[in-house]
Write a protein that holds these residues in place. Structure first.
Motif, PDB file in Angstrom:
ATOM      1  N   UNK A  39       3.626 -59.166  47.594  1.00 44.07           N
ATOM      2  CA  UNK A  39       2.476 -58.777  46.769  1.00 44.07           C
ATOM      3  C   UNK A  39       1.680 -60.140  47.255  1.00 44.07           C
ATOM      4  N   UNK A  40       2.710 -61.197  47.261  1.00 42.22           N
ATOM      5  CA  UNK A  40       1.535 -62.763  48.300  1.00 42.22           C
ATOM      6  C   UNK A  40       2.039 -64.079  47.911  1.00 42.22           C
ATOM      7  N   UNK A  41       1.437 -64.548  47.834  1.00 43.04           N
ATOM      8  CA  UNK A  41       1.546 -65.927  47.585  1.00 43.04           C
ATOM      9  C   UNK A  41       0.754 -66.696  46.227  1.00 43.04           C
ATOM     10  N   UNK A  42       1.876 -67.497  45.303  1.00 47.20           N
ATOM     11  CA  UNK A  42       1.338 -67.766  43.780  1.00 47.20           C
ATOM     12  C   UNK A  42       1.069 -69.626  44.331  1.00 47.20           C
ATOM     13  N   UNK A  43      -0.397 -69.218  45.147  1.00 47.27           N
ATOM     14  CA  UNK A  43      -0.905 -70.673  45.625  1.00 47.27           C
ATOM     15  C   UNK A  43      -1.047 -71.908  44.351  1.00 47.27           C
ATOM     16  N   UNK A  44      -1.050 -71.138  43.126  1.00 48.49           N
ATOM     17  CA  UNK A  44      -0.971 -72.682  42.000  1.00 48.49           C
ATOM     18  C   UNK A  44       0.511 -73.149  42.233  1.00 48.49           C
ATOM     19  N   UNK A  45       1.407 -72.405  43.023  1.00 50.52           N
ATOM     20  CA  UNK A  45       3.145 -73.689  43.372  1.00 50.52           C
ATOM     21  C   UNK A  45       3.625 -73.396  44.604  1.00 50.52           C
ATOM     22  N   UNK A  46       2.582 -73.552  45.707  1.00 49.42           N
ATOM     23  CA  UNK A  46       2.584 -73.257  46.736  1.00 49.42           C
ATOM     24  C   UNK A  46       2.564 -74.811  47.445  1.00 49.42           C
ATOM     25  N   UNK A  47       3.892 -75.741  47.924  1.00 48.12           N
ATOM     26  CA  UNK A  47       3.598 -76.724  48.320  1.00 48.12           C
ATOM     27  C   UNK A  47       3.102 -77.091  50.099  1.00 48.12           C
ATOM     28  N   UNK A  48       3.056 -75.793  50.376  1.00 50.35           N
ATOM     29  CA  UNK A  48       3.049 -75.363  51.985  1.00 50.35           C
ATOM     30  C   UNK A  48       3.826 -76.117  53.220  1.00 50.35           C
ATOM     31  N   UNK A  49       5.061 -75.851  52.297  1.00 53.57           N
ATOM     32  CA  UNK A  49       6.597 -76.124  53.448  1.00 53.57           C
ATOM     33  C   UNK A  49       6.668 -75.052  54.600  1.00 53.57           C
ATOM     34  N   UNK A  50       5.396 -74.557  54.339  1.00 55.43           N
ATOM     35  CA  UNK A  50       6.291 -73.298  56.082  1.00 55.43           C
ATOM     36  C   UNK A  50       7.431 -72.793  56.178  1.00 55.43           C
ATOM     37  N   UNK A  51       8.703 -72.690  55.299  1.00 54.19           N
ATOM     38  CA  UNK A  51       9.982 -72.424  55.368  1.00 54.19           C
ATOM     39  C   UNK A  51       9.717 -70.023  55.381  1.00 54.19           C
ATOM     40  N   UNK A  52       8.753 -69.878  54.804  1.00 55.93           N
ATOM     41  CA  UNK A  52       8.315 -68.546  54.839  1.00 55.93           C
ATOM     42  C   UNK A  52       8.054 -68.424  55.990  1.00 55.93           C
ATOM     43  N   UNK A  53       6.730 -68.867  56.656  1.00 57.81           N
ATOM     44  CA  UNK A  53       6.365 -67.983  58.250  1.00 57.81           C
ATOM     45  C   UNK A  53       7.494 -68.682  59.022  1.00 57.81           C
ATOM     46  N   UNK A  54       8.882 -69.573  58.913  1.00 59.14           N
ATOM     47  CA  UNK A  54       9.395 -69.601  59.883  1.00 59.14           C
ATOM     48  C   UNK A  54      10.725 -69.010  60.015  1.00 59.14           C
ATOM     49  N   UNK A  55      10.933 -68.512  58.718  1.00 58.20           N
ATOM     50  CA  UNK A  55      11.629 -67.411  58.345  1.00 58.20           C
ATOM     51  C   UNK A  55      11.380 -66.073  58.729  1.00 58.20           C
ATOM     52  N   UNK A  56      10.408 -65.499  58.750  1.00 57.96           N
ATOM     53  CA  UNK A  56       9.740 -63.624  58.416  1.00 57.96           C
ATOM     54  C   UNK A  56      10.314 -63.167  60.424  1.00 57.96           C
ATOM     55  N   UNK A  57      10.909 -62.559  60.146  1.00 58.36           N
ATOM     56  CA  UNK A  57      10.913 -61.793  61.259  1.00 58.36           C
ATOM     57  C   UNK A  57      10.356 -61.075  62.549  1.00 58.36           C
ATOM     58  N   UNK A  58       9.080 -60.757  61.562  1.00 61.02           N
ATOM     59  CA  UNK A  58       8.054 -60.125  62.251  1.00 61.02           C
ATOM     60  C   UNK A  58       6.567 -61.082  63.002  1.00 61.02           C
ATOM     61  N   UNK A  59       6.574 -62.397  62.641  1.00 63.23           N
ATOM     62  CA  UNK A  59       6.017 -63.500  62.414  1.00 63.23           C
ATOM     63  C   UNK A  59       4.924 -63.075  61.702  1.00 63.23           C
ATOM     64  N   UNK A  60       4.934 -62.532  60.074  1.00 58.03           N
ATOM     65  CA  UNK A  60       3.113 -62.193  59.984  1.00 58.03           C
ATOM     66  C   UNK A  60       2.316 -62.823  58.973  1.00 58.03           C
ATOM     67  N   UNK A  61       3.538 -64.029  58.738  1.00 56.12           N
ATOM     68  CA  UNK A  61       2.946 -65.212  57.927  1.00 56.12           C
ATOM     69  C   UNK A  61       2.755 -66.168  59.474  1.00 56.12           C
ATOM     70  N   UNK A  62       1.584 -66.734  58.906  1.00 49.74           N
ATOM     71  CA  UNK A  62       0.798 -68.106  59.180  1.00 49.74           C
ATOM     72  C   UNK A  62       0.514 -69.339  58.779  1.00 49.74           C
ATOM     73  N   UNK A  63       0.510 -69.993  59.021  1.00 52.65           N
ATOM     74  CA  UNK A  63      -0.177 -71.068  58.307  1.00 52.65           C
ATOM     75  C   UNK A  63      -0.993 -72.142  58.526  1.00 52.65           C
ATOM     76  N   UNK A  64      -2.140 -71.807  57.603  1.00 52.68           N
ATOM     77  CA  UNK A  64      -3.462 -72.304  57.345  1.00 52.68           C
ATOM     78  C   UNK A  64      -4.077 -72.911  56.591  1.00 52.68           C
ATOM     79  N   UNK A  65      -4.593 -73.649  57.371  1.00 58.78           N
ATOM     80  CA  UNK A  65      -5.435 -75.696  56.082  1.00 58.78           C
ATOM     81  C   UNK A  65      -5.245 -74.805  55.286  1.00 58.78           C
ATOM     82  N   UNK A  66      -5.480 -75.745  54.219  1.00 61.06           N
ATOM     83  CA  UNK A  66      -6.272 -75.440  52.942  1.00 61.06           C
ATOM     84  C   UNK A  66      -5.856 -75.314  51.637  1.00 61.06           C
TER      85      UNK A  66
END
Lengths: 392, 91
Positions: free
Chosen positions: B64-91
């Protein structure tokens, strides 16, 4: 009834610790403190105290164990000297900043290099900005009594700071004196039971001790520490008052010896004050109005009281048993000069650094300082400079 | 949040209660944040498995989404996503 026995300064410290019977003592031997830890270990081995003794592998660990024990709510003590204190350094600051009332008999000794096991104050003076309270004792009797009073001072709810009870290495620590020892029960009654404000072992109320404290709150905690030091200045006389009443003594933040009507005076701490008193008496016999001020507490620094005591004197020399290398004199001189800065009528003033590495100081040297002051008063001139007394 | 003054905080840096790490929003450290393209997401939940900070929110087996209170922006999720639906954006 007080008992009279012959003890060294180190044994006097151990005897005070036996009567206090702290919950935890963690210690590592270092000359000239070794006999404090050694004698206290004997008390534990003989079953005379129930203290948990932790024989650690270094002073860094000794202070760490004390911090842990104190954070758990225990009354914790250790003892050290010189390079041992230097090795504790990191944790010395943590003890003060975490506001743990650890009592540490400290036997003053020169810091290396070159290696020297004898007395000067460079070890504890180096720790003067760590936030610990510091009391400097003239003799073994004062060491014994100050350690007992120190427990109550450190644990006072408005202070909550650790304290070093300093004595001169070998001069006091290894010389045998006749000592009046209080009744065990009276000492225990005076210090009372220690109730820490929190405990790491209290599973009903979990706490965190020593957390990360960055730009947002570190400064505020340091501000609290300065306030505690300021509080100490007003609270210590009250605690000493209780001590004096209970044990019929006369301790204060400092000792003024024949200073009331004095025109010239010396300021010196610890055992050298005893020698200086002899010189004062000799000069008084000649009709010279000499006096002595012996600060007992260096932290907190009784700025106003010292200024009041020295106000009206014609000339003063401050004797430091350590060098600050600021080229402005020893630490005692620097603080006293600063305390007198706002006086309109400042005495003529100079500084003598003496006795480094245990270099002996006798009545002749101390008298020569007084003779210089007499001349300065006559000429109404004294260069405010740093002299080295007894150096070749 | 208004910060407290030196007279208002426990002395010695003591934290007088447990479980306070919950109040420490480590998401403050982040430079990049993960953003999901919902239409591409296949709800495989591999991002949920790999997230080191348990920040992937899931409900009824669906991401359903990300908990940005604790997400440190490491980018692992974007890297492991098999369909590349996650992108890393500034902020």
């Amino acid at each position: 009834m007080n008992k009279l026995i012959a003890l060294t300064g180190d044994q006097a410290a151990a005897e005070a610790m036996r009567q206090i019977e702290p919950d935890v003592v963690a210690a590592y031997p270092i000359t000239p403190q070794t006999e404090i830890a050694m004698n206290f270990s004997q008390f534990v081995a003989d079953g005379r105290v129930k203290t948990e003794i932790i024989p650690v592998e270094s002073e860094h660990s000794a202070m760490s164990a004390c911090v842990g024990a104190a954070a758990a709510g225990a009354r914790a003590m250790t003892a050290t000297s010189a390079n041992g204190l230097a090795l504790m350094w990191e944790i010395v600051y943590i003890a003060a900043s975490t506001r743990l009332p650890i009592v540490m008999p400290t036997v003053n000794r020169a810091l290396s290099a070159p290696i020297n096991i004898h007395c000067d104050h460079s070890d504890t003076m180096g720790a003067r900005d760590s936030g610990w309270l510091q009391v400097y004792c003239e003799n073994a009797q004062e060491v014994y009594e100050s350690i007992i009073a120190a427990v109550k001072i450190a644990e006072h709810k408005d202070i909550q700071l650790p304290i070093m009870v300093c004595q001169d290495g070998f001069i006091t620590s290894h010389a045998v004196e006749g000592l009046e020892i209080f009744d065990d029960k009276k000492v225990k009654e005076f210090i009372g039971e220690y109730k820490s404000r929190f405990s790491l072992l209290d599973i009903e109320r979990p706490i965190t001790v020593g957390p990360l404290d960055l730009q947002d709150y570190y400064f505020e905690h340091k501000r609290q520490q300065s306030e505690a030091m300021k509080n100490a200045l007003t609270i210590i006389p009250g605690v000493l008052g209780e001590f004096n009443k209970e044990f019929k003594r006369n301790y204060g933040l400092f000792e003024a010896y024949r200073l009331d009507d004095a025109e010239i005076a010396l300021v010196v701490m610890s055992s050298t004050a005893g020698t200086a008193k002899v010189v004062v008496d000799n000069l008084r016999a000649e009709g010279i109005k000499a006096g002595l001020l012996r600060p007992r507490f260096f932290r907190p620094f009784p700025k106003e009281e010292i200024a009041k005591q020295l106000f009206g004197l014609k000339a003063v020399s401050i004797l430091d048993r350590s060098e600050s290398f600021s080229t402005q004199g020893g630490p005692l001189f620097i603080d006293i000069r600063s305390a007198l800065y706002e006086l309109d009528n400042k005495p003529l003033m100079n500084n003598h650094i003496f006795g480094l590495g245990g270099r002996d100081i006798g009545i002749e040297e101390i008298e020569s300082v007084f003779r210089d002051l007499i001349k300065a008063v006559k000429d109404n001139k004294l260069e405010t400079k740093v002299n080295y007394l007894g150096v070749r | 949040m208004e910060k407290k003054g030196w007279k208002q905080i426990p002395i010695g840096g003591l934290i007088a209660q447990g479980g306070t790490a919950k109040e420490y929003k480590t998401g403050d450290w982040r430079t990049f944040k993960p953003v999901r393209n919902e239409s591409k997401c296949i709800n495989c939940l591999i991002c949920w498995v790999y997230c080191p900070d348990s920040c992937i929110m899931v409900k009824d087996g669906k991401m359903t989404g990300f908990n940005y209170d604790y997400c440190k922006g490491c980018g692992i999720c974007a890297s492991v996503c098999p369909v590349k639906c996650i992108t890393m954006e500034k902020g």
